[in-house]
Design a protein around this motif. Sequence first.
Motif, PDB file in Angstrom:
ATOM      1  N   ILE A  97      -5.526  10.192   9.096  1.00 56.28           N
ATOM      2  CA  ILE A  97      -5.890   8.879   9.409  1.00 56.28           C
ATOM      3  C   ILE A  97      -7.438   8.690   9.834  1.00 56.28           C
ATOM      4  N   MET A  98      -7.942   9.691  10.255  1.00 56.33           N
ATOM      5  CA  MET A  98      -9.424   9.960  10.779  1.00 56.33           C
ATOM      6  C   MET A  98     -10.484   9.988   9.510  1.00 56.33           C
ATOM      7  N   SER A  99      -9.752  10.757   8.328  1.00 53.66           N
ATOM      8  CA  SER A  99     -10.275  11.237   7.000  1.00 53.66           C
ATOM      9  C   SER A  99     -10.452   9.696   6.366  1.00 53.66           C
ATOM     10  N   GLN A 100      -9.041   9.023   6.624  1.00 55.87           N
ATOM     11  CA  GLN A 100      -8.976   7.641   5.672  1.00 55.87           C
ATOM     12  C   GLN A 100      -9.972   6.498   6.124  1.00 55.87           C
ATOM     13  N   THR A 101     -10.300   6.675   7.600  1.00 57.28           N
ATOM     14  CA  THR A 101     -11.048   5.463   8.269  1.00 57.28           C
ATOM     15  C   THR A 101     -12.333   5.830   8.383  1.00 57.28           C
ATOM     16  N   LYS A 102     -12.850   7.146   7.709  1.00 57.41           N
ATOM     17  CA  LYS A 102     -14.371   7.375   7.928  1.00 57.41           C
ATOM     18  C   LYS A 102     -15.109   6.500   7.169  1.00 57.41           C
ATOM     19  N   GLY A 103     -16.148   6.200   7.624  1.00 56.02           N
ATOM     20  CA  GLY A 103     -17.243   5.008   6.896  1.00 56.02           C
ATOM     21  C   GLY A 103     -16.840   3.664   7.293  1.00 56.02           C
ATOM     22  N   ILE A 104     -15.368   3.366   7.680  1.00 53.18           N
ATOM     23  CA  ILE A 104     -15.004   1.920   7.955  1.00 53.18           C
ATOM     24  C   ILE A 104     -15.046   1.613   9.433  1.00 53.18           C
ATOM     25  N   VAL A 105     -14.667   2.873  10.252  1.00 56.56           N
ATOM     26  CA  VAL A 105     -14.555   2.500  11.896  1.00 56.56           C
ATOM     27  C   VAL A 105     -15.236   3.930  12.252  1.00 56.56           C
ATOM     28  N   GLY A 106     -15.689   3.766  13.610  1.00 54.78           N
ATOM     29  CA  GLY A 106     -16.280   4.845  14.083  1.00 54.78           C
ATOM     30  C   GLY A 106     -15.216   5.853  14.578  1.00 54.78           C
ATOM     31  N   ALA A 107     -15.533   6.991  14.554  1.00 57.27           N
ATOM     32  CA  ALA A 107     -14.684   8.168  14.877  1.00 57.27           C
ATOM     33  C   ALA A 107     -14.108   7.928  16.506  1.00 57.27           C
ATOM     34  N   ASP A 108     -15.003   7.627  17.390  1.00 62.06           N
ATOM     35  CA  ASP A 108     -14.717   7.417  18.773  1.00 62.06           C
ATOM     36  C   ASP A 108     -13.830   6.211  18.829  1.00 62.06           C
ATOM     37  N   ILE A 109     -13.889   5.175  18.005  1.00 56.74           N
ATOM     38  CA  ILE A 109     -13.016   4.277  18.292  1.00 56.74           C
ATOM     39  C   ILE A 109     -11.443   4.473  17.596  1.00 56.74           C
ATOM     40  N   VAL A 110     -11.529   5.360  16.474  1.00 54.49           N
ATOM     41  CA  VAL A 110     -10.345   5.806  15.947  1.00 54.49           C
ATOM     42  C   VAL A 110      -9.558   6.665  16.941  1.00 54.49           C
ATOM     43  N   HIS A 111     -10.313   7.429  17.367  1.00 51.84           N
ATOM     44  CA  HIS A 111     -10.068   8.736  18.494  1.00 51.84           C
ATOM     45  C   HIS A 111      -9.177   7.878  19.830  1.00 51.84           C
ATOM     46  N   TYR A 112     -10.033   6.639  20.170  1.00 51.66           N
ATOM     47  CA  TYR A 112      -9.552   6.014  21.400  1.00 51.66           C
ATOM     48  C   TYR A 112      -8.066   5.332  20.971  1.00 51.66           C
TER      49      TYR A 112
ATOM     50  N   ASP B 172     -16.199  -4.165  12.270  1.00 56.41           N
ATOM     51  CA  ASP B 172     -15.605  -5.341  11.265  1.00 56.41           C
ATOM     52  C   ASP B 172     -14.294  -4.920  11.030  1.00 56.41           C
ATOM     53  N   TRP B 173     -13.393  -5.554  11.260  1.00 54.58           N
ATOM     54  CA  TRP B 173     -12.139  -5.230  10.920  1.00 54.58           C
ATOM     55  C   TRP B 173     -11.599  -5.884   9.789  1.00 54.58           C
ATOM     56  N   GLU B 174     -12.167  -6.389   9.147  1.00 57.51           N
ATOM     57  CA  GLU B 174     -11.669  -7.143   7.752  1.00 57.51           C
ATOM     58  C   GLU B 174     -11.336  -6.320   6.717  1.00 57.51           C
ATOM     59  N   GLU B 175     -11.893  -5.372   6.579  1.00 51.83           N
ATOM     60  CA  GLU B 175     -11.692  -4.221   5.549  1.00 51.83           C
ATOM     61  C   GLU B 175     -10.512  -3.477   5.873  1.00 51.83           C
ATOM     62  N   ALA B 176     -10.302  -3.201   7.056  1.00 53.64           N
ATOM     63  CA  ALA B 176      -9.182  -2.184   7.483  1.00 53.64           C
ATOM     64  C   ALA B 176      -8.096  -3.255   7.492  1.00 53.64           C
ATOM     65  N   LYS B 177      -8.227  -4.530   8.043  1.00 49.38           N
ATOM     66  CA  LYS B 177      -7.241  -5.223   8.031  1.00 49.38           C
ATOM     67  C   LYS B 177      -6.575  -5.546   6.473  1.00 49.38           C
ATOM     68  N   VAL B 178      -7.444  -5.743   5.633  1.00 54.16           N
ATOM     69  CA  VAL B 178      -6.941  -5.811   4.288  1.00 54.16           C
ATOM     70  C   VAL B 178      -6.324  -4.615   3.745  1.00 54.16           C
TER      71      VAL B 178
END
Length: 440
Positions: free
Chosen positions: A186-201, A95-101
């Motif tokens: 960035i990985m610490s900030q997106t933890k719990g919102i987007v998966g680590a494999d997706i952020v790494h990708y 769900d990208w809604e929260e990251a988009k906001v």
Amino acid sequence: MGTTSSVAVGVGFYGNSETNDGVYQLTYSLYNANHTLGGVDSLVTGTMGNMKSGLHQHLARLDEIFATRGDYVQTLQFMQQMADNVIKQLLGLPDWEEAKVDLATVADQTASIEYYRWLTYLLLLILDLIICLLACLGLAKQSRWLLTTMMVFGVLTLILSWTSLGADLATAVGTSDFCVSPDKYIMSQTKGIVGADIVHYYLYCNQTLSNPFQQPLTIFQRSLTTMQIQIQGLLQFAVPLFPTAERDLLGIQHLLNSSEASLHQLTALLDCRGLNKDYLDAMVGVCYDGVEGVLYLCLFSVLAACAFTLMLCAIPRAWRQIACRERDYDDMDEEDPFNPRARRMASQNPNHANMHSFCSYSSSMGSQNSLHPPAPPAVSNAPMSEYMNHTALFGGNPRYENVPLIGRGSPPPSYSPTMRATYLSMTEEQSRHFGNDFRA
């Protein structure tokens, strides 16, 4: 002082522009990433809505039409299972809604802060330039009030320069710490919102990395292909038997075609190259242009502080020189025609200058009429007669003030009364001496 100020202002303008360019590149990349995530969210929501509402309505009507044909009803049930499978795969996407906001909020706040920062530094640069120019003007004109005013503003600007230096150093240090390892932040900030494999990708986007969305997108594509094959068979064999079913079958076909177009767009948006480019552009803007601009602003603050320190040291010294010069002028005789102040007063008041002209004919005549000196004896003065004859010979009446002072009845008007009395007594004594010599 002037050279240092000019260099400081030039460095400040360049640093302010570089910092603004870096922050603009950051916000532009954030808006692009926000647009990408918003497009992904819109495509997923739209496709799920078509599968849940539009396809379900068409299948319900076809189920009533094909009620007498069990094989057609089974085909409709199989298509419903494929639609549910597509919805399941779409729900598996993040769900990208929260990251988009969050990206939109960060971009808006950054743009607002950068605007006020750029405007503040622009006003500070203009203020520094104006103060330096007015200080140079005050030194050239030797104006006390202008130098005093510029000294007050110089102290204020010196404080602002040291304050801006502290803020710039803190910003440079914090940004440099972030730029050492931005991936971890960035990985610490997106933890719990987007998966680590997706952020790494998205952060690294290597060819060796597998796309975490490949399996859901493949199942989505296969389900759509299977449903389109089923619809083609029903249009070919069921429509001749059930003409009323053609409308719903064409509606399902149109919905599947639009879903396939959305799938292609979704595949392109979920590819790592787009978001990775935005990420790299943002890091270049922050860690290169931004940090470079902040360092130039630090150099500007140092140069401006040095320039205003020199100005604050030079103004009191110039002030003391001006005071000493005015004190020397005050010690001079105001009646002295060689006094510079008397010259300035004479140039400002020509009538006053005419009244106190040095050794003029009218003043001399007035002094003679007022003092009434005794008439000199009628003695022959060969040098005097020779001088008068030569003067008449070479054209014109001789000026009275060119006559030697011995034969004149009064001293120049610029002498004091004591000097006049002394001069008259000496003249009478010389006259009596010459008369005695003549009688002898």
